[in-house]
Structure formats: C-alpha cells, structure tokens
Design a protein around this motif. Structure first.
Motif, PDB file in Angstrom:
ATOM      1  N   SER A 102     -13.902  27.838 -11.404  1.00 33.63           N
ATOM      2  CA  SER A 102     -13.994  27.511  -9.976  1.00 33.63           C
ATOM      3  C   SER A 102     -12.590  27.587  -9.402  1.00 33.63           C
ATOM      4  O   SER A 102     -11.679  26.921  -9.903  1.00 33.63           O
ATOM      5  N   LYS A 103     -12.414  28.391  -8.396  1.00 37.68           N
ATOM      6  CA  LYS A 103     -11.096  28.632  -7.817  1.00 37.68           C
ATOM      7  C   LYS A 103     -10.573  27.374  -7.129  1.00 37.68           C
ATOM      8  O   LYS A 103     -11.327  26.663  -6.462  1.00 37.68           O
ATOM      9  N   PRO A 104      -9.286  27.060  -7.276  1.00 40.78           N
ATOM     10  CA  PRO A 104      -8.716  25.902  -6.576  1.00 40.78           C
ATOM     11  C   PRO A 104      -8.903  26.020  -5.066  1.00 40.78           C
ATOM     12  O   PRO A 104      -8.775  27.107  -4.492  1.00 40.78           O
ATOM     13  N   THR A 105      -9.237  24.899  -4.439  1.00 34.64           N
ATOM     14  CA  THR A 105      -9.372  24.877  -2.986  1.00 34.64           C
ATOM     15  C   THR A 105      -8.004  25.010  -2.336  1.00 34.64           C
ATOM     16  O   THR A 105      -6.968  24.930  -3.000  1.00 34.64           O
ATOM     17  N   ASP A 106      -7.997  25.172  -1.035  1.00 33.71           N
ATOM     18  CA  ASP A 106      -6.726  25.273  -0.309  1.00 33.71           C
ATOM     19  C   ASP A 106      -5.879  24.023  -0.511  1.00 33.71           C
ATOM     20  O   ASP A 106      -4.657  24.105  -0.641  1.00 33.71           O
ATOM     21  N   MET A 108      -5.879  22.072  -3.100  1.00 39.00           N
ATOM     22  CA  MET A 108      -5.394  22.041  -4.477  1.00 39.00           C
ATOM     23  C   MET A 108      -4.323  23.093  -4.733  1.00 39.00           C
ATOM     24  O   MET A 108      -3.465  22.929  -5.596  1.00 39.00           O
ATOM     25  N   ALA A 109      -4.376  24.177  -3.976  1.00 40.07           N
ATOM     26  CA  ALA A 109      -3.537  25.345  -4.266  1.00 40.07           C
ATOM     27  C   ALA A 109      -2.049  25.044  -4.211  1.00 40.07           C
ATOM     28  O   ALA A 109      -1.255  25.723  -4.873  1.00 40.07           O
ATOM     29  N   GLN A 110      -1.654  24.039  -3.440  1.00 40.06           N
ATOM     30  CA  GLN A 110      -0.228  23.737  -3.306  1.00 40.06           C
ATOM     31  C   GLN A 110       0.404  23.315  -4.638  1.00 40.06           C
ATOM     32  O   GLN A 110       1.629  23.381  -4.794  1.00 40.06           O
ATOM     33  N   TYR A 111      -0.416  22.902  -5.610  1.00 42.45           N
ATOM     34  CA  TYR A 111       0.108  22.435  -6.887  1.00 42.45           C
ATOM     35  C   TYR A 111       0.106  23.524  -7.967  1.00 42.45           C
ATOM     36  O   TYR A 111       0.433  23.247  -9.120  1.00 42.45           O
ATOM     37  N   PHE A 112      -0.272  24.734  -7.608  1.00 39.48           N
ATOM     38  CA  PHE A 112      -0.316  25.831  -8.567  1.00 39.48           C
ATOM     39  C   PHE A 112       0.606  26.953  -8.118  1.00 39.48           C
ATOM     40  O   PHE A 112       0.759  27.203  -6.921  1.00 39.48           O
ATOM     41  N   ASP A 113       1.189  27.629  -9.085  1.00 38.23           N
ATOM     42  CA  ASP A 113       1.986  28.804  -8.779  1.00 38.23           C
ATOM     43  C   ASP A 113       1.087  29.834  -8.101  1.00 38.23           C
ATOM     44  O   ASP A 113      -0.040  30.083  -8.538  1.00 38.23           O
ATOM     45  N   ALA A 114       1.579  30.443  -7.045  1.00 37.92           N
ATOM     46  CA  ALA A 114       0.778  31.377  -6.253  1.00 37.92           C
ATOM     47  C   ALA A 114       0.231  32.538  -7.070  1.00 37.92           C
ATOM     48  O   ALA A 114      -0.832  33.081  -6.758  1.00 37.92           O
ATOM     49  N   TYR A 116      -1.218  32.547  -9.799  1.00 38.30           N
ATOM     50  CA  TYR A 116      -2.465  32.234 -10.491  1.00 38.30           C
ATOM     51  C   TYR A 116      -3.653  32.064  -9.539  1.00 38.30           C
ATOM     52  O   TYR A 116      -4.802  32.189  -9.961  1.00 38.30           O
ATOM     53  N   ILE A 117      -3.386  31.783  -8.292  1.00 38.86           N
ATOM     54  CA  ILE A 117      -4.455  31.430  -7.358  1.00 38.86           C
ATOM     55  C   ILE A 117      -5.474  32.555  -7.200  1.00 38.86           C
ATOM     56  O   ILE A 117      -6.672  32.313  -7.086  1.00 38.86           O
ATOM     57  N   ASN A 118      -5.015  33.793  -7.200  1.00 34.88           N
ATOM     58  CA  ASN A 118      -5.921  34.913  -6.949  1.00 34.88           C
ATOM     59  C   ASN A 118      -6.498  35.538  -8.220  1.00 34.88           C
ATOM     60  O   ASN A 118      -7.010  36.661  -8.178  1.00 34.88           O
ATOM     61  N   LEU A 119      -6.422  34.816  -9.334  1.00 30.97           N
ATOM     62  CA  LEU A 119      -7.138  35.273 -10.518  1.00 30.97           C
ATOM     63  C   LEU A 119      -8.636  35.328 -10.209  1.00 30.97           C
ATOM     64  O   LEU A 119      -9.131  34.591  -9.351  1.00 30.97           O
ATOM     65  N   PRO A 315      -5.279   8.384  -6.356  1.00 28.04           N
ATOM     66  CA  PRO A 315      -4.547   9.619  -6.042  1.00 28.04           C
ATOM     67  C   PRO A 315      -5.370  10.850  -6.413  1.00 28.04           C
ATOM     68  O   PRO A 315      -6.091  10.861  -7.415  1.00 28.04           O
ATOM     69  N   ASN A 316      -5.219  11.887  -5.617  1.00 26.60           N
ATOM     70  CA  ASN A 316      -6.030  13.085  -5.806  1.00 26.60           C
ATOM     71  C   ASN A 316      -5.223  14.322  -5.439  1.00 26.60           C
ATOM     72  O   ASN A 316      -4.924  14.543  -4.286  1.00 26.60           O
ATOM     73  N   GLY A 317      -4.867  15.093  -6.421  1.00 20.63           N
ATOM     74  CA  GLY A 317      -4.153  16.329  -6.162  1.00 20.63           C
ATOM     75  C   GLY A 317      -3.452  16.800  -7.427  1.00 20.63           C
ATOM     76  O   GLY A 317      -2.581  16.101  -7.918  1.00 20.63           O
TER      77      GLY A 317
END
Length: 383
Positions: A102-106, A108-114, A116-119, A315-317
């Motif tokens: 399941s792809k990270p939501t917008d 969540m995406a701030q915590y991942f290197d860019a 990886y997001i478009n895998l 906390p959530n993120g």
C-alpha cells in the motif's frame, strides 16, 4: 520406429552420464542429492544449479513456520506481503524492496526518501484484505516474497498455496513486539545483511529489556489505569491482549478494557457507561479520533482523566506509534508511553529518542520542528 528412437535417446543419456563422471562433461554434480539429508540446523544448502553457473545459486531457508523454501542465494529484490512486512523490511533494506503493498499517503510521504515513493504498488498478498495485483507483482520482478508478523491459523497452507499461485518463493518470519530483535536478525541472515540487521535488532532488544526492568519496579497499587480509545466517538477500544494495545502492559500500565476481544480491525465498541465504571487515570486516543473535542464534550466531562486533562493523542507519522500496523513502530511507542506514564522510571529525552528511531528505521533525519509536531498532543493536554 518409435521404440528405436526411445532406445537411442536412452543410450545417449547413459553415455552422457558416464562421460560426466569420468571427464566432468562441463557440468558439476550437485553437492547434495535427494538421498543425502541435510542437518536440521543448516538453513543454507546447495540444492540446485543452472547451466550458466558452476556453483549453486539457491539455498534452503527454513522459515518460522518450519517450511523449507528454496530461495536465491543472493536476494537483491524482494516484495513484502503486507503493510506490517513492508514497515519492518523498509527499515532493513529499502533499496531491495521492489514495491509497496500500500503506497504511503501524502501525509506519510514526508518521512520517506522521495526515490521510494513512486515504487509500484501491487497490493496485499493474502488475508481478508487481500487485493494482490499479480500483473503488477510480476512486472516488479521480486526474487522472493517476505511475510513478517504473528503466526495465524492455517498460515502454512495459505503461504504454500500463495507460493504455488504466483510461482515465487514465499517465506515467513515471525515478529512479535518482544521478539522484534530476533526477527531482524533472521531477516539479516535471509538478506545477507547481518551487520545492518544487528543495529536494528539491538535497538529493539534494548528497548524491550529496559521497559521490562522499569515496569517491574512499579508496585501494583501505583500502576496507571489506561483507556485506549479510537474512532469518531472515542468509544472503540483495544482490549487487554490485543496486538494494538500490547505496549500498555509492557510499560507497566493497566489496560482498563479487560474484556474479550471482538473480531474486526476496529477494536471493541463500548458504551460511555462502561467507560465511567472503569475510571481510567489516563486516556490515550488514536489519530483522527476525538482529541480536539474531548475537553468540550459533555459526555466525557464526568471522567476524572478529562477533568484533570490527562488525555493524549498517540503520535502518528508515518505510522501510529501504538500499533497500526502492529510492527516495529511500536518500539518507539514503548519509549513514548513509558515516559508519559512513568517519567521517573522511563527517563528518556523523547525529542532525541524520536530522532534516533526515525534515522534507524525510516532512514529519515527529523528536524526539531518535526519532532515537536509529532508529539504536540502527546505530552500534556493543552489548557
């Protein structure tokens, strides 16, 4: 004529076998034969070979279900089976993960290197929420599928069937809250990353060991009674014994919802009358619940925890620290909740702890501002 052809083919086969044994014939024989059992303690075996390589390029891996699975000797591309596996594996080897279940939501995406997001996204492999896109999986071309989590009923049969269906090796590594370190060590062996795995395993082990030590020093009469609420009303709860509430007991808290666990992902639905009878000392609320309105809600005003402003938002993120999903995100949740309930025992500088955790498990450098934002509602309720 047909019989003559068959005899000729058989003769050629025999001659080739004799030639191979005498002169090598260009192909090595396997180091193991079906008649020679391997040691039960050996997880790596030379079990197959290819025409292009003189050495075996596969090995046997015995997973946590006792399944012997033939896997590539060198795994550079894997697919996680679900959100829990995805979270755990990302911490160890993000560059080898071929896609998301399941792809990270917008948010969540701030915590991942860019990068990886478009895998690609191929969905969850099995279970009640299964939505696997086989075409997307095949296009991603993983060498193995890795499942991580708790053992479930009929799991061996499910994974065997999945493996047969997709034609890709599937292995399972058990990972509970208190054995997350062991899971990382096993994954380190599986992926030939023992040193990287050791760093994560040691962090998990030290966190759990410290939590047990600190909790053991808290007398029963001083244990904080905790209510864990979720949902739009705050009246969905995760009872004692739930994966999602394990952190409470581990740090020495007393989960007031000591009731049978109902099926379903949302937890048990309770009434306000029941909550009033439980008289919690502290209330923790899941993300997107009623934290912002609880202090003004007349239904909650009779609770001492609300009157004393002892209610907090988990906390959530990029993931909920208490266990959605119930994976390694709970490790930082142990430090957070322990420090919240018993600051004299769990003497952590949480701003520093959060930065360390995110660097290790998410490969992300938190800023001071992000660290504060994550815990903005999780120390003391705003006046």
């Amino acid at each position: 004529m047909k019989n003559l052809q068959m005899r000729f083919a058989a003769l050629l086969l025999i001659l080739c076998m004799i030639g191979a044994s005498l002169a090598g014939c260009g192909q090595p024989t396997p180091t193991l034969s079906p008649a020679q059992p391997t040691s039960p303690d050996s997880s790596i075996s030379s079990v197959s070979q290819t025409d292009s390589s003189p050495a075996s390029d596969t090995r046997l891996f015995t997973d946590s279900l006792g399944r012997d699975v033939e896997i590539p000797a060198d795994i550079q591309k894997f697919a996680p089976s679900g959100s829990l596996a995805q979270l755990v594996l990302y911490g160890l080897a993000p560059d080898r993960m071929v896609g998301w279940t399941s792809k990270p939501t917008d948010a969540m995406a701030q915590y991942f290197d860019a990068k990886y997001i478009n895998l690609p996204t191929f969905g969850t492999f099995y279970g009640k929420n299964a939505d696997l896109n086989v075409e997307a999986l095949i296009a991603a071309n993983p060498q193995v599928v890795i499942d991580v989590g708790e053992v479930k009923a009929n799991m061996k049969e499910s994974l065997d069937a999945l493996q047969q269906q997709i034609g890709i090796p599937v292995v399972f590594v058990e990972a509970k809250l208190e054995t997350m370190g062991d899971a990382y060590r096993t994954l380190g062996e599986l992926l030939n990353l023992p040193e990287d795995a050791k760093k994560l395993a040691d962090y998990c082990d030290n966190t759990i060991t410290d939590a047990k030590k600190y909790a053991a020093a808290i007398p029963q009469e001083k244990r904080v009674k905790v209510y864990y609420g979720e949902g739009k009303t705050g009246l969905q709860t995760n009872p004692k014994g739930s994966f999602h509430a394990e952190v409470i007991e581990l740090v020495g808290g007393s989960n007031v919802a000591d009731i049978p666990i109902t099926s379903g992902a949302g937890g048990n639905e309770i009434s306000m009358e029941q909550l009033l009878l439980w008289t919690p000392d502290v209330i923790i609320l899941g993300p997107n619940s009623i934290y912002q309105s609880i202090g003004k809600d007349a239904l909650w005003q009779d609770l001492t925890a609300v009157q004393q402003k002892k209610y907090f938002e988990i906390p959530n993120g990029p993931y909920n620290w208490m266990g959605r999903p119930p994976a390694v995100n709970r490790i930082i949740g142990v430090k957070w909740l322990g420090n919240l309930l018993y600051p004299e025992q769990f003497k952590y500088n949480m701003a520093d702890e959060v930065k360390t955790f995110y660097k290790l498990f998410y490969h992300y450098e938190l800023t001071d501002e992000q660290s504060k934002e994550l815990m903005a509602n999780s120390t003391f309720a705003k006046q």
